[in-house]
Design a protein around this motif. Structure first.
Motif, PDB file in Angstrom:
ATOM      1  N   GLN A 122       0.839  -1.218   0.000  1.00 54.68           N
ATOM      2  CA  GLN A 122       0.000   0.000   0.000  1.00 54.68           C
ATOM      3  C   GLN A 122       0.861   1.250   0.000  1.00 54.68           C
ATOM      4  O   GLN A 122       0.599   2.216  -0.714  1.00 54.68           O
ATOM      5  N   MET A 123       1.908   1.193   0.817  1.00 56.42           N
ATOM      6  CA  MET A 123       2.777   2.359   0.937  1.00 56.42           C
ATOM      7  C   MET A 123       3.463   2.660  -0.408  1.00 56.42           C
ATOM      8  O   MET A 123       3.594   3.820  -0.808  1.00 56.42           O
ATOM      9  N   LEU A 124       3.865   1.608  -1.103  1.00 58.71           N
ATOM     10  CA  LEU A 124       4.527   1.789  -2.401  1.00 58.71           C
ATOM     11  C   LEU A 124       3.559   2.394  -3.418  1.00 58.71           C
ATOM     12  O   LEU A 124       3.926   3.263  -4.208  1.00 58.71           O
ATOM     13  N   VAL A 125       2.324   1.934  -3.349  1.00 51.58           N
ATOM     14  CA  VAL A 125       1.302   2.485  -4.252  1.00 51.58           C
ATOM     15  C   VAL A 125       1.125   3.976  -3.961  1.00 51.58           C
ATOM     16  O   VAL A 125       1.085   4.811  -4.873  1.00 51.58           O
ATOM     17  N   GLU A 126       1.091   4.321  -2.672  1.00 48.29           N
ATOM     18  CA  GLU A 126       0.919   5.733  -2.311  1.00 48.29           C
ATOM     19  C   GLU A 126       2.126   6.567  -2.738  1.00 48.29           C
ATOM     20  O   GLU A 126       1.984   7.709  -3.179  1.00 48.29           O
ATOM     21  N   MET A 127       3.313   5.969  -2.621  1.00 45.73           N
ATOM     22  CA  MET A 127       4.510   6.691  -3.062  1.00 45.73           C
ATOM     23  C   MET A 127       4.428   6.988  -4.566  1.00 45.73           C
ATOM     24  O   MET A 127       4.745   8.101  -5.020  1.00 45.73           O
ATOM     25  N   ALA A 128       3.998   6.002  -5.321  1.00 42.48           N
ATOM     26  CA  ALA A 128       3.887   6.199  -6.778  1.00 42.48           C
ATOM     27  C   ALA A 128       2.817   7.237  -7.089  1.00 42.48           C
ATOM     28  O   ALA A 128       2.999   8.103  -7.956  1.00 42.48           O
ATOM     29  N   ALA A 129       1.732   7.156  -6.349  1.00 43.36           N
ATOM     30  CA  ALA A 129       0.633   8.106  -6.576  1.00 43.36           C
ATOM     31  C   ALA A 129       1.120   9.533  -6.355  1.00 43.36           C
ATOM     32  O   ALA A 129       0.789  10.450  -7.118  1.00 43.36           O
ATOM     33  N   ARG A 130       1.936   9.712  -5.327  1.00 48.05           N
ATOM     34  CA  ARG A 130       2.457  11.067  -5.059  1.00 48.05           C
ATOM     35  C   ARG A 130       3.381  11.519  -6.192  1.00 48.05           C
ATOM     36  O   ARG A 130       3.309  12.653  -6.646  1.00 48.05           O
ATOM     37  N   ARG A 131       4.224  10.584  -6.656  1.00 47.89           N
ATOM     38  CA  ARG A 131       5.147  10.971  -7.731  1.00 47.89           C
ATOM     39  C   ARG A 131       4.399  11.366  -8.989  1.00 47.89           C
ATOM     40  O   ARG A 131       4.791  12.273  -9.720  1.00 47.89           O
ATOM     41  N   ASN A 183       1.276  12.182  -9.053  1.00 44.38           N
ATOM     42  CA  ASN A 183       0.122  13.013  -8.736  1.00 44.38           C
ATOM     43  C   ASN A 183      -1.169  12.334  -9.213  1.00 44.38           C
ATOM     44  O   ASN A 183      -2.011  12.935  -9.878  1.00 44.38           O
ATOM     45  N   ALA A 184      -1.266  11.069  -8.912  1.00 39.83           N
ATOM     46  CA  ALA A 184      -2.411  10.271  -9.379  1.00 39.83           C
ATOM     47  C   ALA A 184      -3.208   9.778  -8.181  1.00 39.83           C
ATOM     48  O   ALA A 184      -2.755   9.840  -7.041  1.00 39.83           O
ATOM     49  N   ASP A 185      -4.378   9.291  -8.460  1.00 39.24           N
ATOM     50  CA  ASP A 185      -5.218   8.711  -7.422  1.00 39.24           C
ATOM     51  C   ASP A 185      -4.724   7.283  -7.150  1.00 39.24           C
ATOM     52  O   ASP A 185      -4.666   6.473  -8.092  1.00 39.24           O
ATOM     53  N   PRO A 186      -4.363   6.981  -5.904  1.00 41.31           N
ATOM     54  CA  PRO A 186      -3.848   5.628  -5.614  1.00 41.31           C
ATOM     55  C   PRO A 186      -4.793   4.527  -6.097  1.00 41.31           C
ATOM     56  O   PRO A 186      -4.339   3.454  -6.490  1.00 41.31           O
ATOM     57  N   ALA A 187      -6.075   4.814  -6.104  1.00 40.84           N
ATOM     58  CA  ALA A 187      -7.050   3.780  -6.482  1.00 40.84           C
ATOM     59  C   ALA A 187      -6.900   3.387  -7.952  1.00 40.84           C
ATOM     60  O   ALA A 187      -7.355   2.326  -8.366  1.00 40.84           O
ATOM     61  N   THR A 188      -6.237   4.247  -8.733  1.00 32.55           N
ATOM     62  CA  THR A 188      -6.077   3.919 -10.160  1.00 32.55           C
ATOM     63  C   THR A 188      -4.792   3.153 -10.421  1.00 32.55           C
ATOM     64  O   THR A 188      -4.482   2.834 -11.565  1.00 32.55           O
ATOM     65  N   LEU A 189      -4.022   2.881  -9.369  1.00 33.90           N
ATOM     66  CA  LEU A 189      -2.722   2.215  -9.539  1.00 33.90           C
ATOM     67  C   LEU A 189      -2.803   0.774  -9.052  1.00 33.90           C
ATOM     68  O   LEU A 189      -3.550   0.463  -8.133  1.00 33.90           O
ATOM     69  N   THR A 190      -2.022  -0.079  -9.667  1.00 30.36           N
ATOM     70  CA  THR A 190      -1.977  -1.463  -9.192  1.00 30.36           C
ATOM     71  C   THR A 190      -0.528  -1.871  -8.916  1.00 30.36           C
ATOM     72  O   THR A 190       0.403  -1.420  -9.583  1.00 30.36           O
ATOM     73  N   ALA A 191      -0.403  -2.731  -7.930  1.00 31.45           N
ATOM     74  CA  ALA A 191       0.912  -3.266  -7.592  1.00 31.45           C
ATOM     75  C   ALA A 191       0.940  -4.723  -8.013  1.00 31.45           C
ATOM     76  O   ALA A 191       0.071  -5.509  -7.617  1.00 31.45           O
ATOM     77  N   ALA A 192       1.912  -5.068  -8.835  1.00 31.45           N
ATOM     78  CA  ALA A 192       2.063  -6.457  -9.263  1.00 31.45           C
ATOM     79  C   ALA A 192       3.480  -6.651  -9.774  1.00 31.45           C
ATOM     80  O   ALA A 192       4.078  -5.715 -10.316  1.00 31.45           O
ATOM     81  N   ASP A 193       4.002  -7.858  -9.570  1.00 27.91           N
ATOM     82  CA  ASP A 193       5.309  -8.213 -10.106  1.00 27.91           C
ATOM     83  C   ASP A 193       6.384  -7.176  -9.776  1.00 27.91           C
ATOM     84  O   ASP A 193       7.159  -6.772 -10.621  1.00 27.91           O
ATOM     85  N   ALA A 194       6.391  -6.754  -8.525  1.00 28.06           N
ATOM     86  CA  ALA A 194       7.401  -5.827  -8.011  1.00 28.06           C
ATOM     87  C   ALA A 194       7.371  -4.452  -8.672  1.00 28.06           C
ATOM     88  O   ALA A 194       8.371  -3.744  -8.691  1.00 28.06           O
ATOM     89  N   LYS A 195       6.241  -4.081  -9.223  1.00 22.62           N
ATOM     90  CA  LYS A 195       6.097  -2.756  -9.840  1.00 22.62           C
ATOM     91  C   LYS A 195       4.750  -2.150  -9.456  1.00 22.62           C
ATOM     92  O   LYS A 195       3.781  -2.870  -9.224  1.00 22.62           O
ATOM     93  N   VAL A 196       4.708  -0.816  -9.475  1.00 21.61           N
ATOM     94  CA  VAL A 196       3.412  -0.137  -9.404  1.00 21.61           C
ATOM     95  C   VAL A 196       3.140   0.425 -10.798  1.00 21.61           C
ATOM     96  O   VAL A 196       4.011   1.046 -11.411  1.00 21.61           O
ATOM     97  N   THR A 197       1.939   0.161 -11.286  1.00 21.05           N
ATOM     98  CA  THR A 197       1.590   0.574 -12.651  1.00 21.05           C
ATOM     99  C   THR A 197       0.312   1.396 -12.618  1.00 21.05           C
ATOM    100  O   THR A 197      -0.623   1.071 -11.872  1.00 21.05           O
ATOM    101  N   GLY A 198       0.304   2.446 -13.398  1.00 18.81           N
ATOM    102  CA  GLY A 198      -0.921   3.237 -13.543  1.00 18.81           C
ATOM    103  C   GLY A 198      -1.803   2.577 -14.586  1.00 18.81           C
ATOM    104  O   GLY A 198      -1.370   2.383 -15.721  1.00 18.81           O
ATOM    105  N   SER A 199      -3.012   2.264 -14.203  1.00 18.69           N
ATOM    106  CA  SER A 199      -3.856   1.490 -15.119  1.00 18.69           C
ATOM    107  C   SER A 199      -4.232   2.314 -16.349  1.00 18.69           C
ATOM    108  O   SER A 199      -4.347   1.774 -17.446  1.00 18.69           O
TER     109      SER A 199
END
Ligand code: FES
Ligand code: FES
Lengths: 159, 736
Positions: free
Chosen positions: B147-156, B158-174
């Motif tokens: 969750q924390m990694l998703v939030e970090m990516a969202a901040r970078r 500037n996206a909504d965390p709910a639109t991001l997914t974490a899988a295979d050691a990466k966070v991806t914007g859907s």
């Protein structure tokens, strides 16, 4: 103290030790080859098995002087060019260990068995290996691993 | 009803009361060694007294992610846990659970385990607690980290965390398709976040890495000899130590002459309090020096196996009241009085040894006042406490590191070898290694308690159990309450004086209590003339236990063949610590010499959601094989403070030829939390074998081990025929 040149896994290793010191202690404590294990020091568990000219021996009961002329194979010497021997590979494939403390003795005994009897029956495996203790009780998987290795196309000897 | 706290039982059983050593405190040397000013006064409260409270004394588990896992810039994940790998495969199964929650490949995880400087405090690896407690702990931290990694990516972004997914050691914007690896997000920085416990975990039904048969993570290192067990640790300039053991338990030293050993070149002799030991540059010299010590001892007269069980009953009367019956309902005397059929029977189990193939071992090293010890123990933090107490040093000055060891089975809770090596290292100023001999391990470790169990039961003619009373003397309270539904029941554990040092053993007293109970159930089934499985099912409501009984019976084709004088079938089951087990066995009896062979075992097992089916099968099968020893032939023989069979030649343990054909049926309850599986798989075998022997021969064996000691010397074998009121007919055990 006497000086010995031991042929271990193809290398000539110089060591001084009392002639009556066990090969196990010389390998482990003087040559830092700790793959060979102490389990009882009394010939009862075979954790300390090494091959002397291809024959399994209890290194805890073998004085270093008696091994001085032999080709000594320890578990560290089975892998060739980063490739596991068929017996080693079969143990990995079958998951034939729990704590793994008996494993080196098992692998060496099985290696010797397959050199003598390339396609042993289950009964032959049990009889040959009955001196090897596994306190974790992994025997059925070890038997399966030996059977698997016996079917391996590569030569089981690891040489 | 007074249900016991199983954790308290476990802690009580692993507390070995006697301290191995009391060093004389030479205050001047002590101050010289550690510098003035820092005298930390350690009170001598046993650690378990602190731990038995729910708060674990001062040991609050850390709540920040960084204490439990870190993600390096290259994406490698390191997980920190105080649990230790002893063959039960948790290095693999815990990593699977972290990989699952964190959404990283299994291979990217390294487990850092059992290092008191680097891992969070942990009570110890026992009681099948790793899977039910450490599993969820690490899963929670991993899920929070994700969750924390998703939030970090969202901040970078500037996206909504709910639109991001974490899988295979990466966070991806859907939507955007942009992605960052975990390593790019953390850049190796610590994940500083405090985690509450309510983090949503991935349900077992969705598991992709957990729940699969991932092979043992470092399996290759065991077949090549590369793995370093505690006894394999080598330090520069290391010396080897040997300890002079007294001639018997509770011996007092009368005289000691060390002059010959002191004159040997390179030998250090230490005599401090009750500790007498030598160190030398190599093992041979240390052994010579040890044999050059001349000591005379006074060994007091002490009990032997003979009279053991009567003495338990006697001494239990003088023990402080232990809280009364554990589990009471209805009125046993009333129900018993009106029951159509009543049975009263005694059962016994002997002291047995864990005999891990790697004996106790330690390498100790002092550097700049700090002690580091590599040792084989199930309780690295417990051993750290022992070292602090023995050397009067504060926690910052002790580090215990536990390399994956040659197992323990409950037998390595203590730190004897660590203290011994540390004392010699302190005297020599060099690292010192101690490896116990097999005989030392058989004598100076501790044993599974022996015990006397009395069961009284009453049933109606239709096979309904109406009364059940179970008393355990000395062996312990684990799994003492019957899982069967009996309206009137009472179970009680009676502590007694043990002539031998005793402690925990795989499954604790569940083995003894279950042997007695499931043998007794079989006796009652025959008394009411019912099939043993049918009788159990009639009195059993617990659906999980019913399910394993049914699964084992189905696989075994229970009831299809009738027992004959040469071939017997037996069934038994039970549950403890969240594990449910049922065992069917087939035994064969040689008509000529009455030798018993165990031919076939089917065991059904259920412990909630399965984390690794391959590791689980390995544990359950191993427990069966290990159980054969205690069931059939393992028994410590002792007299006058000496162990009479401290060698594998005299103390028989299961070998290849003892292993029957084993079939394991696993029930995967993805809807239930995962429980530990390293222990309770051992509790079904012994009663199932006893019941099969009865089915074949009509002889009821109520004492473990059940077969005569065909390897032990004659005198010790006859001593085993103790006079505790039950008779044990002699049957020998043969290898399959
Ligand atoms: S250590 Fe050599 S046989 Fe046990
Ligand atoms: S795997 Fe532990 S002794 Fe064999």
């Amino acid at each position: 103290m006497s000086d010995f040149v031991l042929k271990v896994n193809g290398a000539h290793l110089h060591v001084s030790a009392p002639a009556e010191e066990s090969l196990l202690s010389v390998l482990r404590d003087r040559l830092n080859l700790t793959g060979t294990k102490y389990g009882c020091g009394e010939g009862q568990c075979a954790a300390c098995t090494v091959l002397l000219d291809g024959e399994p021996a209890r290194s805890c009961l073998t004085p270093v002087s008696a091994a001085a002329k032999a080709n000594i194979t320890t578990v560290e010497g089975l892998e060739q060019d980063a490739k596991l021997s068929p017996v080693q590979q079969a143990f990995v494939d079958e998951g034939a260990f729990q704590c793994g403390y008996c494993t080196s003795g098992m692998v060496l005994c099985a290696t010797a068995l397959l050199r003598e009897t390339p396609h042993p029956t289950q009964e032959q495996i049990v009889t040959y290996m009955d001196g090897n203790l596994c306190r974790c009780g992994t025997y059925p998987r070890i038997v399966a691993a030996v059977q698997r290795a016996s079917q391996s196309p590569a030569k089981a000897g690891g040489q | 009803m007074n249900l016991r706290d199983p954790l308290r039982d476990e802690l009580a059983q692993h507390t070995i009361d006697d301290k191995p050593y009391w060093f004389r405190l030479d205050r001047r040397n002590f101050l010289k060694l550690f510098g003035g000013g820092l005298l930390v006064c350690l009170t001598d409260v046993p650690t378990w007294a602190q731990e038995s409270g729910r708060t674990f004394g001062s040991h609050e588990l850390p709540k920040d992610i960084a204490a439990w896992l870190s993600i390096a810039a290259d994406g490698r994940v390191t997980v920190f846990t105080g649990k230790v790998e002893v063959g039960q495969n948790i290095r693999t199964s815990l990593a699977q659970q972290v990989a699952e929650e964190l959404r990283v490949p299994f291979d990217s995880i390294t487990m850092l385990m059992g290092d008191t400087d680097l891992t969070p405090w942990d009570m110890g690896t026992f009681g099948s607690r790793t899977t039910p407690t450490m599993g969820p702990q690490l899963r929670t931290m991993a899920a929070a980290a994700r969750q924390m990694l998703v939030e970090m990516a969202a901040r970078r972004w500037n996206a909504d965390p709910a639109t991001l997914t974490a899988a295979d050691a990466k966070v991806t914007g859907s939507q955007t398709g942009q992605s960052l690896t975990y390593g790019e997000l953390t850049r190796g920085e610590k994940l500083m976040k405090t985690v509450s416990t309510n983090v949503a975990l991935t349900p077992a039904t969705d598991w992709k890495i957990a729940g699969t048969a991932v092979p043992k993570v470092n399996g290759r290192d065991f077949v090549t000899g590369k793995h370093q067990f505690p006894s394999d640790i080598v330090r520069p300039d290391m010396m080897f130590g040997k300890v002079l053991r007294p001639e018997g338990f509770n011996a007092t030293l009368i005289s000691l002459d060390t002059t010959k050993a002191e004159k040997m070149p390179g030998v250090t002799v230490v005599h401090d309090g009750n500790f007498i030991a030598v160190a030398a540059a190599n093992l041979s010299t240390a052994e010579h020096a040890l044999s050059a010590l001349h000591a005379t001892w006074n060994v007091p007269t002490q009990p032997s196996n003979k009279d053991l069980f009567a003495s338990f009953k006697q001494s239990s009367k003088t023990q402080p009241e232990d809280g009364g019956p554990e589990h009471v309902s209805g009125s046993v005397p009333q129900a018993m009085a009106t029951a159509a059929i009543q049975l009263h029977r005694q059962y016994t189990v002997q002291y047995i040894a864990h005999a891990p193939l790697e004996p106790r071992a330690a390498v100790a090293e002092w550097a700049n006042g700090k002690l580091t010890v590599w040792t084989g123990t199930q309780r690295p933090f417990g051993v750290r406490d022992e070292l602090m107490a023995a050397f009067h040093i504060p926690v910052e000055q002790v580090r215990v590191i536990q390399p994956d060891m040659g197992s323990g089975y409950g037998g390595k809770h203590t730190g004897e070898a660590a203290i011994e090596a540390a004392r010699l290292a302190k005297a020599t100023g060099k690292p010192v290694k101690i490896v116990w001999t097999r005989e030392e391990e058989f004598t100076w470790a501790y044993f599974r308690p022996a015990g006397l169990i009395e069961i009284g039961s009453g049933a109606n003619r239709d096979g309904t159990l109406v009364a059940w009373e179970h008393h355990n003397y000395n062996s312990g309270p684990a799994a003492i309450a019957t899982p069967y539904s009996v309206a009137n029941q009472l179970s009680q554990f009676h502590p007694a004086n043990s002539p031998l040092r005793q402690g925990s053993y795989r499954a604790l007293a569940a083995t003894a209590n279950n042997f007695a109970r499931e043998s007794h159930m079989d006796e009652m089934a025959h008394a009411v003339e019912m099939d043993p499985l049918e009788f159990r099912m009639k009195n059993l409501i617990d659906p999980r236990l019913r399910a394993v009984f049914q699964a084992a019976a189905d696989k075994f084709n229970w009831g299809q063949s009738k027992s004959t004088p040469q071939r017997g079938f037996g069934i038994a089951g039970g549950n403890d610590k969240g594990g449910y087990v049922a065992t069917c066995v087939e035994i064969e009896i040689n008509p000529a010499d009455k030798k018993i062979g165990i031919r076939h075992v089917v065991q059904a097992w259920e412990s909630g959601a399965i984390v690794n089916p391959d590791g689980l099968r390995n544990q359950v099968a191993g427990a069966i094989v290990q159980g054969i020893g205690g069931a059939m032939f393992e028994s410590i023989q002792f007299a006058n403070g000496r162990i009479l069979n401290p060698h594998f030649a005299q103390y028989r343990v299961p070998r290849f030829s003892d292993a029957p054909q084993i079939e394991i049926v696993l029930i995967d309850r993805k809807d239930l939390p995962s429980a530990g599986a390293g222990e309770s798989g051992i509790i079904g075998l012994a009663p199932a074998v006893g019941n099969a022997i009865f089915a074949a021969t009509g002889i009821r064996l109520r004492n473990m081990p059940m077969a005569s000691l065909d390897i032990a010397p004659k005198e010790t074998a006859s001593m085993f025929q103790s006079d505790h009121g039950t008779t044990q007919e002699s049957l020998a055990y043969e290898s399959a």
